[in-house]
Design a protein around this motif. Structure first.
Motif, PDB file in Angstrom:
ATOM      1  N   LEU A 308      -8.925  -0.076  -2.190  1.00 24.76           N
ATOM      2  CA  LEU A 308      -9.392  -0.533  -3.501  1.00 24.76           C
ATOM      3  C   LEU A 308      -8.236  -0.691  -4.475  1.00 24.76           C
ATOM      4  CD1 LEU A 308     -12.663   1.564  -3.910  1.00 24.76           C
ATOM      5  CD2 LEU A 308     -12.513  -0.927  -3.715  1.00 24.76           C
ATOM      6  N   GLY A 312      -7.138  -4.221  -5.865  1.00 22.74           N
ATOM      7  CA  GLY A 312      -7.232  -4.362  -7.316  1.00 22.74           C
ATOM      8  C   GLY A 312      -5.956  -4.904  -7.930  1.00 22.74           C
ATOM      9  N   TYR A 342     -14.316  -6.462  -7.164  1.00 24.19           N
ATOM     10  CA  TYR A 342     -14.911  -5.140  -6.997  1.00 24.19           C
ATOM     11  C   TYR A 342     -16.441  -5.217  -6.940  1.00 24.19           C
ATOM     12  CZ  TYR A 342     -10.645  -2.356  -7.538  1.00 24.19           C
ATOM     13  OH  TYR A 342      -9.429  -1.757  -7.346  1.00 24.19           O
ATOM     14  N   ALA A 346     -18.559  -3.749  -3.914  1.00 23.10           N
ATOM     15  CA  ALA A 346     -19.538  -2.692  -4.177  1.00 23.10           C
ATOM     16  C   ALA A 346     -20.878  -3.002  -3.526  1.00 23.10           C
ATOM     17  CB  ALA A 346     -19.719  -2.509  -5.685  1.00 23.10           C
TER      18      ALA A 346
END
Length: 360
Positions: A308, A312, A342, A346
């Motif tokens: 992540l 990111g 994201y 998710a």
């Protein structure tokens, strides 16, 4: 705006900052001009000369060259550094934003002409940057789309699979398979898309199918004018054009250049091969990032968090680059890319968790 009668020490410090910034911006434009030819070199040189006029204004107010001068603003320093090392499209995009932030309109010691100059400079730089964006846009679109698709889709894939509680080796295998499948699909799809668009444009261009019939047309009664009307010419212009072409053909004169009748093919289409290769490479370069934690032996929650963070940072970097090249705010574009990426990850993670077990 009327300037105060007695400038303060703070005013003089501000003038000195304006002075060094004007000099730095002039150097940027001259450095860019040295790497260009023809019209673009002339335009950039003229911009540098205009910055010199502003520099002279501040020197006059200061009463000559100060003994010590401050450093240019950080943005101007970055602009100068990039001008020496990178392509002009990035520098011009930054310069466009810098010209838009000129403080002269609200400064009582700047003349209205200087404030107006800065607004015009913004439009000139925007026009130069637009040329570069048009040349870059086809391949750049494929590259950005490919990189972001690789980042988001492969992150979503491995998080969704990882959330089911499978072995780390299976997550790694899935990530590599997703990388190869996605990169090949993106490259092939982009090639077909661009090639099809180019073929469609080529099909709309004039050809020489009826050229051998031109000498035999009746000068006063022919349908050649209808051909030009189908290409968007008004009727009077189409009739005049038809008469000129037929007269030239009947007199044995050199034909009117076909380029005058042909709409230029849109440069934004780009090359099918370069777009396909960009899509393949950039998808692969994006898709490999979320797999890196598993490649280096991490697993469970540690691998997920690392993936992540890496994705990111990459999403924010590509978003900021899009913002920079489009003349928009880089931070806003970066955050937009981050939220989209994201968000997609998710959703798949939650689905994987619902159908399996939580990570770790």
């Amino acid at each position: 705006m009327t300037a105060p009668a007695q400038p303060t020490a703070r005013d003089r410090r501000r003038w000195e900052r304006y002075l060094v910034n004007e000099r730095a911006e002039a150097r940027v434009y001259r450095q860019l001009a040295a790497r260009r030819e023809g019209e673009e070199r002339e335009i950039l040189t003229a911009l540098a000369d205009a910055e010199g006029r502003h520099e002279a204004h501040w020197l006059h107010l200061l009463g000559g060259e100060p003994a010590r001068l401050p450093r240019p603003d950080a943005g101007t320093v970055v602009l100068a550094w990039m001008a020496r090392r990178f392509g002009s499209i990035f520098v011009l995009a930054l310069a466009q934003n810098a010209e838009a932030r000129s403080p002269y309109e609200s400064d009582p010691f700047a003349t209205p002409a200087m404030a107006a100059d800065e607004k015009i400079h913004h439009e000139v730089v925007r026009g130069l940057a637009a040329r570069g964006r048009r040349r870059l846009s086809g391949t750049f679109r494929a590259a950005v789309f490919g990189a972001n698709d690789g980042l988001v889709s492969n992150l979503a894939l491995i998080l969704g699979i990882g959330a089911t509680g499978v072995a780390p080796q299976f997550v790694l295998f899935s990530g590599i398979a997703g990388l190869l499948a996605g990169a090949l699909s993106m490259g092939a799809g982009e090639f077909v898309s661009v090639r099809s668009q180019r073929e469609l444009l080529e099909a709309t261009e004039p050809n020489d199918y009826a050229d051998d019939a031109l000498p035999h047309l009746d000068l006063d009664a022919n349908e050649l004018a209808l051909v030009y009307r189908t290409r968007g010419m008004p009727q009077p212009e189409a009739l005049e054009r038809a008469r000129l072409v037929v007269t030239a053909a009947q007199g044995g004169a050199a034909p009117v250049p076909r380029s005058a009748d042909r709409a230029a093919e849109d440069d934004v289409v780009g090359s099918a091969w370069s777009a396909a290769l960009s899509s393949f490479l950039f998808f692969a370069s994006g898709a490999i990032i979320p797999v890196l934690p598993w490649i280096f032996g991490l697993s469970g929650l540690a691998a997920v968090v690392t993936a992540l963070l890496l994705v990111g940072m990459a999403l924010m970097a590509t978003g900021a680059m899009v913002g920079l090249l489009s003349g928009g705010p880089p931070l806003r574009r970066a955050l937009r890319q981050l939220l989209i990426g994201y968000g997609a990850a998710a959703v798949t993670y939650v689905l994987g968790w619902v159908f399996g077990v939580s990570v770790g």
